[in-house]
Design an enzyme around this catalytic site. Structure first.
Site, mmCIF file in Angstrom:
data_model
loop_
_atom_site.group_PDB
_atom_site.id
_atom_site.type_symbol
_atom_site.label_atom_id
_atom_site.label_comp_id
_atom_site.label_asym_id
_atom_site.label_seq_id
_atom_site.Cartn_x
_atom_site.Cartn_y
_atom_site.Cartn_z
ATOM 1 N N LYS A 10 40.103 54.974 26.577
ATOM 2 C CA LYS A 10 41.362 54.789 25.847
ATOM 3 C C LYS A 10 42.392 55.872 26.203
ATOM 4 O O LYS A 10 42.048 56.903 26.797
ATOM 5 C CB LYS A 10 41.059 54.787 24.347
ATOM 6 C CG LYS A 10 40.208 53.587 23.893
ATOM 7 C CD LYS A 10 40.087 53.552 22.376
ATOM 8 C CE LYS A 10 39.317 52.335 21.913
ATOM 9 N NZ LYS A 10 39.306 52.226 20.428
ATOM 10 N N TYR A 50 42.871 42.495 21.011
ATOM 11 C CA TYR A 50 42.265 42.839 19.717
ATOM 12 C C TYR A 50 42.480 41.744 18.658
ATOM 13 O O TYR A 50 42.412 42.042 17.467
ATOM 14 C CB TYR A 50 42.831 44.167 19.214
ATOM 15 C CG TYR A 50 42.164 45.407 19.793
ATOM 16 C CD1 TYR A 50 40.780 45.571 19.771
ATOM 17 C CD2 TYR A 50 42.925 46.446 20.318
ATOM 18 C CE1 TYR A 50 40.176 46.712 20.274
ATOM 19 C CE2 TYR A 50 42.324 47.602 20.820
ATOM 20 C CZ TYR A 50 40.944 47.721 20.792
ATOM 21 O OH TYR A 50 40.337 48.855 21.270
ATOM 22 N N ASN A 113 39.346 56.930 19.413
ATOM 23 C CA ASN A 113 37.908 57.196 19.550
ATOM 24 C C ASN A 113 37.423 57.089 21.005
ATOM 25 O O ASN A 113 36.259 56.811 21.259
ATOM 26 C CB ASN A 113 37.097 56.323 18.583
ATOM 27 C CG ASN A 113 37.265 54.845 18.834
ATOM 28 O OD1 ASN A 113 38.086 54.435 19.654
ATOM 29 N ND2 ASN A 113 36.493 54.032 18.148
ATOM 30 N N HIS A 116 36.090 52.048 24.187
ATOM 31 C CA HIS A 116 35.784 50.740 23.589
ATOM 32 C C HIS A 116 34.653 50.130 24.397
ATOM 33 O O HIS A 116 34.614 50.275 25.617
ATOM 34 C CB HIS A 116 37.004 49.805 23.656
ATOM 35 C CG HIS A 116 36.653 48.373 23.369
ATOM 36 N ND1 HIS A 116 36.559 47.877 22.089
ATOM 37 C CD2 HIS A 116 36.304 47.350 24.192
ATOM 38 C CE1 HIS A 116 36.181 46.600 22.145
ATOM 39 N NE2 HIS A 116 36.028 46.256 23.411
ATOM 40 N N GLU A 127 35.874 39.508 27.304
ATOM 41 C CA GLU A 127 36.645 40.730 27.555
ATOM 42 C C GLU A 127 36.685 41.081 29.045
ATOM 43 O O GLU A 127 37.699 41.572 29.549
ATOM 44 C CB GLU A 127 36.065 41.881 26.739
ATOM 45 C CG GLU A 127 36.284 41.692 25.237
ATOM 46 C CD GLU A 127 35.736 42.818 24.382
ATOM 47 O OE1 GLU A 127 35.881 42.737 23.151
ATOM 48 O OE2 GLU A 127 35.148 43.782 24.936
HETATM 49 P P1 CMP Z 1 37.055 49.630 19.297
HETATM 50 O O1 CMP Z 1 35.637 49.695 19.740
HETATM 51 O O2 CMP Z 1 38.117 49.702 20.323
HETATM 52 O O3 CMP Z 1 37.258 48.277 18.463
HETATM 53 C C1 CMP Z 1 38.242 48.141 17.470
HETATM 54 C C2 CMP Z 1 38.899 49.431 17.126
HETATM 55 O O4 CMP Z 1 39.549 49.466 15.891
HETATM 56 C C3 CMP Z 1 37.841 50.514 17.002
HETATM 57 O O5 CMP Z 1 37.299 50.824 18.265
HETATM 58 C C4 CMP Z 1 38.628 51.626 16.355
HETATM 59 O O6 CMP Z 1 39.365 52.393 17.288
HETATM 60 C C5 CMP Z 1 39.600 50.826 15.499
HETATM 61 N N1 CMP Z 1 39.224 50.897 14.072
HETATM 62 C C6 CMP Z 1 38.134 50.401 13.485
HETATM 63 N N2 CMP Z 1 38.151 50.669 12.163
HETATM 64 C C7 CMP Z 1 39.297 51.347 11.928
HETATM 65 C C8 CMP Z 1 39.901 51.900 10.776
HETATM 66 N N3 CMP Z 1 39.310 51.798 9.573
HETATM 67 N N4 CMP Z 1 41.081 52.527 10.904
HETATM 68 C C9 CMP Z 1 41.691 52.611 12.110
HETATM 69 N N5 CMP Z 1 41.159 52.096 13.258
HETATM 70 C C10 CMP Z 1 39.983 51.487 13.158
#
Ligand code: CMP
Length: 139
Positions: A10, A50, A113, A116, A127
């Protein structure tokens, strides 16, 4: 069983120049990077990617974050790679991630984070297709 999964490094990871460090976690675990490219995801494409989260309160913020800068999209290959990659990444929220996982070691927050990874064979297929054509994947 040999599988493929989609991985995204990311914007927070690309910005901090830690894509090589993250790739070493995959390679140390025996996974192969069989396709990889650096792109910038337009906001509308982020919304499409998403779409499963569109009813969530964090949807707009998530789309803004993933389209805020370059990302590295990858296809990872290996035995049971979908589940294995999720283990290597650690829990979505870095506060809950196990020691030695990518998110524990690098993630800034639940949204930023760092990585993904697809969560099921069905989503992995969708995907991968979203970002790669067949000739770009070199097993
Ligand atoms: P990812 O694996 O990219 O899939 C969906 C993303 O949504 C997840 O990682 C997080 O980055 C984001 N996400 C999930 N839960 C929350 C939350 N409660 N608040 C903000 N972002 C979230």
């Amino acid at each position: 069983m040999r599988e493929m999964t989609l991985s995204i490094l990311k914007p927070d990871a690309v910005r901090r120049n830690i894509t090589g460090a993250i790739n070493s976690y995959f390679e140390k675990a025996g996974l192969s990077i069989v396709a990889q490219k650096r792109i910038k995801l337009p906001y509308e494409q982020a919304e499409a990617f998403y779409a499963v989260h569109k009813e969530r309160p964090f949807f707009q913020s998530l789309c803004k974050s993933i389209s805020s800068g370059p990302v590295v999209v990858q296809v990872l290959s290996g035995d049971g790679v979908i589940a294995l990659n999720r283990k290597i990444m650690g829990a979505t929220d870095p506060a809950n991630a196990d020691h030695g996982t990518i998110r524990k070691d690098f993630a800034l927050s639940i949204e930023e984070n760092s990585v993904h990874g697809s969560d099921s064979p069905e989503n992995a297929a969708k995907e991968i297709q979203f970002f790669f054509s067949e000739i770009e994947i070199i097993p």
